[in-house]
Write a protein that holds these residues in place. Sequence first.
Motif, short mmCIF file in Angstrom:
data_model
loop_
_atom_site.label_atom_id
_atom_site.label_comp_id
_atom_site.label_asym_id
_atom_site.label_seq_id
_atom_site.Cartn_x
_atom_site.Cartn_y
_atom_site.Cartn_z
N LEU A 1 0.84 -1.20 0.00
CA LEU A 1 0.00 0.00 0.00
C LEU A 1 0.87 1.25 0.00
CD1 LEU A 1 -2.62 -1.05 2.72
CD2 LEU A 1 -2.98 -1.01 0.25
N THR A 2 0.46 2.22 -0.81
CA THR A 2 1.12 3.52 -0.82
C THR A 2 0.13 4.56 -0.32
OG1 THR A 2 2.44 2.85 -2.73
CG2 THR A 2 2.33 5.21 -2.25
N TYR A 3 0.55 5.39 0.64
CA TYR A 3 -0.40 6.31 1.28
C TYR A 3 0.36 7.44 1.94
CZ TYR A 3 1.23 3.09 4.89
OH TYR A 3 2.03 2.31 5.70
N GLU A 4 -0.40 8.43 2.39
CA GLU A 4 0.15 9.57 3.12
C GLU A 4 0.28 9.17 4.59
OE1 GLU A 4 1.17 12.55 2.22
OE2 GLU A 4 0.68 12.40 0.08
N GLY A 5 1.50 9.03 5.08
CA GLY A 5 1.72 8.54 6.44
C GLY A 5 1.04 9.37 7.51
N LYS A 6 0.97 10.69 7.33
CA LYS A 6 0.39 11.56 8.36
C LYS A 6 -1.13 11.39 8.46
CE LYS A 6 0.00 15.50 5.17
NZ LYS A 6 -1.43 15.29 4.89
N ASP A 7 -1.75 10.81 7.42
CA ASP A 7 -3.20 10.69 7.39
C ASP A 7 -3.71 9.41 8.03
OD1 ASP A 7 -3.19 13.04 5.98
OD2 ASP A 7 -3.60 12.13 4.02
N VAL A 8 -2.80 8.49 8.38
CA VAL A 8 -3.26 7.17 8.78
C VAL A 8 -2.60 6.68 10.06
CG1 VAL A 8 -3.55 6.60 6.33
CG2 VAL A 8 -1.51 5.79 7.54
N TYR A 9 -3.28 5.74 10.71
CA TYR A 9 -2.66 4.89 11.71
C TYR A 9 -2.33 3.59 10.99
CZ TYR A 9 -2.46 1.47 15.55
OH TYR A 9 -2.08 0.46 16.40
N GLU A 10 -1.06 3.24 10.93
CA GLU A 10 -0.66 2.07 10.15
C GLU A 10 -0.28 0.91 11.07
OE1 GLU A 10 2.68 3.23 7.78
OE2 GLU A 10 3.71 4.21 9.46
N ALA A 11 -0.70 -0.28 10.66
CA ALA A 11 -0.33 -1.51 11.36
C ALA A 11 0.42 -2.37 10.35
CB ALA A 11 -1.56 -2.23 11.89
N LYS A 12 1.73 -2.17 10.28
CA LYS A 12 2.53 -2.91 9.30
C LYS A 12 2.53 -4.40 9.61
CE LYS A 12 5.46 0.92 7.90
NZ LYS A 12 6.84 1.49 7.82
N ASN A 13 2.44 -4.72 10.89
CA ASN A 13 2.29 -6.12 11.29
C ASN A 13 0.92 -6.28 11.96
OD1 ASN A 13 2.42 -8.73 12.13
ND2 ASN A 13 4.20 -8.48 13.48
N PRO A 14 -0.07 -6.75 11.22
CA PRO A 14 -1.43 -6.85 11.77
C PRO A 14 -1.51 -7.67 13.05
CG PRO A 14 -1.47 -7.13 9.39
CD PRO A 14 -0.03 -7.14 9.79
N LYS A 15 -0.59 -8.61 13.23
CA LYS A 15 -0.61 -9.44 14.44
C LYS A 15 -0.49 -8.59 15.71
CE LYS A 15 1.36 -13.66 12.42
NZ LYS A 15 2.52 -14.60 12.46
#
Length: 516
Positions: A443-457
């Motif tokens: 996924l490519t996205y604006e980092g400041k706009d999201v809460y990211e879970a790179k490891n869903p576990k």
Amino acid sequence: MIQILWVDDEIDLLKPHILFLEKKNYEVTTCKSGSEAIDALEEHPFDIVFLDENMPGLTGLETLNEIKSKQDNLPVVMITKSEEEYIMEEAIGNKIADYLIKPVNPNQILLSLKKNLDHSRLISEKTTSNYQQEFRKIAMDLAMVNTYKDWVELYQKLIYWEIQLEDIEDIGMMEILESQKIEANSQFGKFIEKVYADWFNSNSDEAPTMSHTLFKQKVVPELSKDQPTLMVVIDNLRYDQWKALEPVINTYYKKTREDAFLSILPTATQYARNAIFSGLMPSEMEKLFPEYWRNDTDEGGKNMFEAEFLDTQMKRLGLKNLNYEYHKITNLKTGKKLLENFNSLKNNDLTVIVYNFVDMLSHSKTEMEVVKELASNDKAYRSLTLSWFKNSPLFALIQQAQQQGFKLILTTDHGTINVKNPSKVIGDRNTSLNLRYKTGRSLTYEGKDVYEAKNPKDIHLPVLNMSSSFIFAKGDLFFAYPNNYNHYVSYYRNTYQHGGVSLEEMIIPFVVCEPR
């Protein structure tokens, strides 16, 4: 100038009162009988009527009936020497604006005028003044809030003021409140980024009640074989919508407990509601019950096995001795059918009803222009929800439950937010379609706009493949693909969506009530 009609067979004795009002710039017309008053009302518009109850000829109550049959919205203040209960009940039943006992003094009359004619203006001015003072405190709280409990209190305060301000004419105050809500959601997003994953640590003492712990922590302590319980889960019900419904329910039920709990991420039905009924996080459901769990990329309905999940949780919690049933209402027909058969539920210790209307309403706002007009903002969205509820089989079910002595538990799976601003995202064809969260590879996205879970576990979500991740939109953002971007943004802007990180989606109500 305010026009007053004063009706009293001894009106000459009230000359000092009339002079007092005229000095206050009110214009007073007098009559000595009910029939005179009715004639006067046909010839001249009045703003309010003061009506003596005990008059020869047409009595005050008879005159009141005549007035209301012709001008139902005209405020009438009943004045009487009698304190007999039946007279009060008759007058109140005929929608009088006020009830005064003789002898009345001029200030009582003035207060009644202020209450009935200046009510909206006075409330508006006082509400505005109070919010201006509270604004500074909310701004200070925003700078200091750092626990889940603090966020609940702040969000409840914002909802309180939003509902207080919605009927006043000062648009500027609502704009200030909206700016505070935007700032609150910005800070809340940062808070969730910081603490959400830690709440799943077994040693965490800070974790709030969440979707997967709701049943065990809040529902089970309310269950008893001595009293049947009706648990209603209204899909997609925001906290402010609950506050709109509360006065209606309050006629039949007395609230004994009101808590907030936290919807898990994604704040979407297949995750949050399955978690409520299973008592498990999505990764655990996928592992333990692969026959029930569906991922975003799987075919078929994602919430087809809630009854089965509930059954597994009841057994795991040692509640096999309780009689329980699960019902899902997705349309008017099934709602009416359950209402017709309600008597059959009285032998259950627990009856769970999932009601889907509010979720359908939010999706309809996206797809139907008429609903976009009817629910153009949060105030209208609350109003439309209330109008539906008051005329729904669900309200009739709650009334039936009250008559049969059921305890009532009312809650939801997640809330929803009116999305305003797009955030570009790029993913492959297997990326999930939800506008407030995405799961997929690369996924490519604006980092400041999201809460990211790179490891869903880390947050107990399924891992679809080795490189898949989850992202959740913050605040009022929604994800938009670069392809056909302008059309996409125009179509989804100002619609109600869920799945992401916001106060509206994550902090949701849990209410317990006893029948009146």
